[in-house]
Design a protein around this motif. Structure first.
Motif, PDB file in Angstrom:
ATOM      1  N   GLU A  34      42.001  39.566  39.862  1.00  0.00           N
ATOM      2  CA  GLU A  34      40.913  39.949  38.416  1.00  0.00           C
ATOM      3  C   GLU A  34      41.592  39.860  37.613  1.00  0.00           C
ATOM      4  N   ARG A  35      42.595  40.489  37.133  1.00  0.00           N
ATOM      5  CA  ARG A  35      43.437  40.393  35.447  1.00  0.00           C
ATOM      6  C   ARG A  35      44.724  40.236  36.128  1.00  0.00           C
ATOM      7  N   PRO A  36      44.964  38.185  35.891  1.00  0.00           N
ATOM      8  CA  PRO A  36      46.281  37.895  36.235  1.00  0.00           C
ATOM      9  C   PRO A  36      47.636  37.789  35.286  1.00  0.00           C
ATOM     10  N   ASP A  37      46.509  38.668  34.118  1.00  0.00           N
ATOM     11  CA  ASP A  37      47.075  38.393  32.725  1.00  0.00           C
ATOM     12  C   ASP A  37      47.928  39.683  32.407  1.00  0.00           C
ATOM     13  N   ALA A  38      47.750  40.682  33.064  1.00  0.00           N
ATOM     14  CA  ALA A  38      47.918  42.272  32.609  1.00  0.00           C
ATOM     15  C   ALA A  38      49.188  42.881  33.476  1.00  0.00           C
ATOM     16  N   PRO A  39      49.910  43.289  32.259  1.00  0.00           N
ATOM     17  CA  PRO A  39      51.291  44.429  33.238  1.00  0.00           C
ATOM     18  C   PRO A  39      50.587  45.215  33.942  1.00  0.00           C
TER      19      PRO A  39
END
Length: 200
Positions: A34-39
């Motif tokens: 859902e959020r591939p840019d979230a660490p």
């Protein structure tokens, strides 16, 4: 996994390996879908340990690993530090090896007190070793705009991870290497490309 992922980022197999460190791997993978840019924050000790070094010294360690050694496991930058992913158990063993080789914290204290004149201990900065009971912030699989990024992204479900002896070797050689003055601007310093096909 999303088709937006490519070879310059964490692969789906690499994401599965990272997620396996957490208590709920499927939830982590669903979150990244859902959020591939979230660490995310993942625990150390079971799947990997992490050795955190100041950015410049970590770069020198990484150069030694790739130029003269076996290569590295996954490596990330986070808030001015280099995160070298290592074999489980490294966090417990590496400080003892550094101490035994007189590169550790005890050696620095003795050197600061003047007890050992000419000691080489001040060349290795403090390395933070994260193992069982610790957790680290893992950069986003697809990059992102945060201050964290992958330099060597995980690309398999069973990546090769250096152990404490390999990282000791890299730290000692990085400490002994001559300081080089770069002719490149700061924006170019992070441009080195590591050939991941050389990893064991």
């Amino acid at each position: 996994m999303s088709s937006a992922w490519n070879a310059s980022r964490v692969t789906p197999d690499g994401a599965a390996w990272l997620a396996s460190a957490g208590t709920y791997p499927r939830s982590t993978l669903a979150f990244w879908e859902e959020r591939p840019d979230a660490p995310v924050v993942l625990p150390c000790g079971a799947v990997f340990d992490v050795v955190s070094a100041p950015a410049m010294f970590g770069r020198r360690m990484l150069d030694r690993l790739w130029d003269d050694g076996p290569g590295s496991g996954p490596v990330a930058e986070y808030r001015g530090r280099m995160l070298l992913f290592a074999a489980p158990g490294t966090a417990q063993r590496l400080p003892a090896l550094l101490e035994w080789e007189e590169w550790g914290a005890h050696g620095r204290e003795a050197d600061a007190a003047g007890a050992r004149e000419g000691c080489r201990t001040d060349a290795v900065p403090p390395l933070l070793c994260h193992g069982t009971g610790d957790a680290v912030t893992v950069p986003a699989p697809a990059g992102g705009l945060s201050r964290s990024r992958w330099l060597v992204a995980p690309d398999t479900r069973q990546p090769w991870l250096p152990g404490p002896e390999v990282l000791l070797w890299a730290a000692v050689r990085a400490a002994r290497s001559a300081v080089r003055i770069s002719i490149f601007s700061p924006a170019d310093q992070g441009a080195k490309v590591y050939d991941v096909s050389r990893r064991r």
